[in-house]
Design a protein around this motif. Structure first.
Motif, PDB file in Angstrom:
ATOM      1  N   SER A 260       0.733  -1.114  -0.019  1.00 35.62           N
ATOM      2  CA  SER A 260       0.189   0.074  -0.125  1.00 35.62           C
ATOM      3  C   SER A 260       0.857   1.292  -0.025  1.00 35.62           C
ATOM      4  CB  SER A 260      -0.971   0.114   1.207  1.00 35.62           C
ATOM      5  OG  SER A 260      -0.209   0.245   2.509  1.00 35.62           O
ATOM      6  N   PHE A 261       0.391   2.352  -0.384  1.00 38.13           N
ATOM      7  CA  PHE A 261       1.236   3.789  -0.265  1.00 38.13           C
ATOM      8  C   PHE A 261       1.378   4.028   1.068  1.00 38.13           C
ATOM      9  CE2 PHE A 261      -0.566   4.617  -4.493  1.00 38.13           C
ATOM     10  CZ  PHE A 261       0.639   5.400  -5.087  1.00 38.13           C
ATOM     11  N   ALA A 262       0.564   3.774   2.076  1.00 36.88           N
ATOM     12  CA  ALA A 262       0.917   4.046   3.555  1.00 36.88           C
ATOM     13  C   ALA A 262       2.213   2.980   3.848  1.00 36.88           C
ATOM     14  CB  ALA A 262      -0.367   3.539   4.244  1.00 36.88           C
ATOM     15  N   SER A 263       1.964   1.975   3.622  1.00 39.78           N
ATOM     16  CA  SER A 263       3.275   1.018   4.108  1.00 39.78           C
ATOM     17  C   SER A 263       4.480   1.465   3.427  1.00 39.78           C
ATOM     18  CB  SER A 263       2.709  -0.448   3.602  1.00 39.78           C
ATOM     19  OG  SER A 263       4.139  -1.174   4.014  1.00 39.78           O
ATOM     20  N   ALA A 264       4.525   1.827   2.067  1.00 38.20           N
ATOM     21  CA  ALA A 264       5.514   2.459   1.395  1.00 38.20           C
ATOM     22  C   ALA A 264       6.059   3.628   1.958  1.00 38.20           C
ATOM     23  CB  ALA A 264       5.238   2.562  -0.220  1.00 38.20           C
ATOM     24  N   ARG A 265       5.239   4.502   2.529  1.00 40.52           N
ATOM     25  CA  ARG A 265       5.766   5.748   2.914  1.00 40.52           C
ATOM     26  C   ARG A 265       6.411   5.380   4.347  1.00 40.52           C
ATOM     27  NH1 ARG A 265       0.859   7.929   0.929  1.00 40.52           N
ATOM     28  NH2 ARG A 265       1.262   9.798  -0.389  1.00 40.52           N
ATOM     29  N   GLU A 266       5.603   4.468   5.239  1.00 40.11           N
ATOM     30  CA  GLU A 266       6.523   3.951   6.294  1.00 40.11           C
ATOM     31  C   GLU A 266       7.881   3.284   6.212  1.00 40.11           C
ATOM     32  OE1 GLU A 266       3.644   1.376   8.307  1.00 40.11           O
ATOM     33  OE2 GLU A 266       2.122   2.655   8.741  1.00 40.11           O
ATOM     34  N   LYS A 267       7.926   2.749   5.140  1.00 37.33           N
ATOM     35  CA  LYS A 267       9.317   2.130   4.765  1.00 37.33           C
ATOM     36  C   LYS A 267      10.421   3.168   4.088  1.00 37.33           C
ATOM     37  CE  LYS A 267       7.426  -2.650   4.345  1.00 37.33           C
ATOM     38  NZ  LYS A 267       7.082  -3.702   3.517  1.00 37.33           N
ATOM     39  N   GLY A 268       9.890   4.387   3.976  1.00 33.62           N
ATOM     40  CA  GLY A 268      10.803   5.312   3.394  1.00 33.62           C
ATOM     41  C   GLY A 268      10.858   5.220   2.020  1.00 33.62           C
ATOM     42  N   LEU A 269      10.168   4.289   1.236  1.00 30.80           N
ATOM     43  CA  LEU A 269       9.848   4.143  -0.118  1.00 30.80           C
ATOM     44  C   LEU A 269       9.641   5.288  -1.025  1.00 30.80           C
ATOM     45  CD1 LEU A 269       9.173   0.541  -0.176  1.00 30.80           C
ATOM     46  CD2 LEU A 269      11.309   1.373  -0.139  1.00 30.80           C
ATOM     47  N   VAL A 270       8.684   6.193  -0.388  1.00 32.37           N
ATOM     48  CA  VAL A 270       8.253   7.330  -1.115  1.00 32.37           C
ATOM     49  C   VAL A 270       9.106   8.426  -0.924  1.00 32.37           C
ATOM     50  CG1 VAL A 270       6.065   8.732  -1.526  1.00 32.37           C
ATOM     51  CG2 VAL A 270       5.569   6.312  -0.941  1.00 32.37           C
ATOM     52  N   ARG A 271       9.318   9.153  -1.845  1.00 30.14           N
ATOM     53  CA  ARG A 271      10.152  10.304  -1.919  1.00 30.14           C
ATOM     54  C   ARG A 271       9.750  11.463  -2.191  1.00 30.14           C
ATOM     55  NH1 ARG A 271      12.436   6.788  -5.408  1.00 30.14           N
ATOM     56  NH2 ARG A 271      12.730   8.543  -6.780  1.00 30.14           N
TER      57      ARG A 271
END
Length: 371
Positions: free
Chosen positions: A342-353
């Motif tokens: 999910s986008f939320a999980s990707a943000r938590e993992k620092g994958l969204v810049r």
């Protein structure tokens, strides 16, 4: 971003058959020259499994692929540059495209006539390229004649254009394509304004025929010379069987691959290939294009941009206002997003810049623009 590729070649090499396969449409394909007079145009999706994986991920309502426009152009004959056959119309139609797909016959089949009564793919290429070169020589010569009157004024732009065209004219005089001229980046921009035929990227489609005598399969000397030329000149090419691809155009998935195997649709490497997919991807790559994505419940879409574009410029593929109104972009690589769940999980993992105006968009980026 509208992109078009003109399919050209001598009569009876399979252009209309290939066009039918590309577009899943039917245009006149006959065993005589000039079966196609007015160019047919088809918008063809670029095969990209990433798009559909993102669509599944987002449970999207609409999926929109990147596209390339293919134009089926009338067959060329020797003397086209002087108006022979449909020469003038042919050259005008090519001039309106971004790139050229030059289809070349690499099979012997007595039931399909050749305009020169012999199958020699390298000779066919030389005939077509010479006509394009002669047409460009005429364009360059006329422009140089006009510049001769203006250059005396000492205008730097005029001098720069004159110098670029002199280089191009010298290359054309050697029987080479204008794209082979050693131009600076500035001179390439200047030359682009003339819309020269031989400055356009060329992809050579080597058309074989199931059931025919294919030159690549028998290791024919004509095929060896062809490949030597293409590799020496660092030209892009793809081997395809237009007839097989046309017969398979309405099939999908396992059924398509089963029939491809039965029809003998193997590449030169002995592996089963989807010739249409190979061709479209090669054309897309040859034009220096990459794809980024936007995805959500309403729509997942592939956007076409030039390699090296920054985020604000890439945004213009969506709307011209994005360049001036750009604030920032939220960017994540497509596979990282899917793997995160999910986008939320990707943000938590620092994958969204969060990227700014200087960010150079990468192939496969998923982007949300902030304006």
């Amino acid at each position: 971003m509208s992109l078009s590729v003109g399919i050209v070649g001598l009569p009876n090499v399979g252009k209309s058959t290939l066009f039918n396969a590309l577009t899943k449409k039917s245009v006149l394909a006959a065993n005589y020259p000039f079966a196609t007079i007015d160019p047919s145009v088809g918008v063809v999706p670029v095969p990209d499994e990433r798009l559909y994986k993102l669509a599944d991920f987002s449970k999207t309502q609409a999926t929109l692929p990147a596209v390339v426009e293919f134009v089926d152009i009338a067959g060329l004959v020797k003397g086209a540059s002087a108006g022979e056959g449909l020469g003038n119309k042919f050259l005008t139609n090519i001039r309106e495209t971004d790139a050229i797909l030059q289809l070349v016959r690499i099979f012997d089949d007595g039931s399909i006539i050749h305009v020169d009564n012999k199958v020699d793919p390298l000779s066919d290429i030389e005939v077509i390229n010479l006509e394009l070169i002669i047409a460009d020589q005429d364009t360059v010569s006329k422009r140089l004649g006009n510049l001769a009157r203006e250059i005396k004024k000492g205008d730097k732009k005029i001098i720069a254009e004159h110098d670029a065209l002199v280089k191009i004219d010298a290359v054309l005089a050697q029987g080479k394509l204008a794209s082979k001229a050693d131009l600076t980046d500035e001179e390439k921009i200047i030359a682009k304004q003339l819309n020269l035929l031989t400055m356009k990227p060329i992809l050579y489609g080597l058309n074989k025929k199931s059931g025919g005598t294919n030159l690549d399969e028998i290791n024919d000397e004509r095929f060896k010379k062809l490949i030597e030329f293409l590799e020496k000149e660092k030209e892009s090419y793809v081997v395809i069987d237009a007839k097989i691809e046309d017969e398979l155009k309405d099939l999908e998935g396992e059924e398509k691959e089963m029939f491809r195997a039965e029809l003998g649709g193997k590449g030169a490497d002995g592996v089963m290939h989807d010739g249409i997919d190979d061709l479209i991807k090669k054309a897309y790559s040859m034009l220096g294009l990459i794809t980024y994505f936007t995805t959500g419940e309403k729509e997942t879409r592939a956007w076409t941009i030039k390699k090296g574009w920054t985020a604000p410029l890439a945004g213009t593929a969506i709307h011209n206002d994005f360049k001036d109104k750009f604030i920032r972009a939220e960017v994540v690589f497509w596979k990282d997003l899917i793997d995160a769940g999910s986008f939320a999980s990707a943000r938590e993992k620092g994958l969204v810049r969060t990227e700014g105006k200087e960010y150079v968009v990468k192939d496969g980026d998923v982007i949300e623009f902030r304006i």
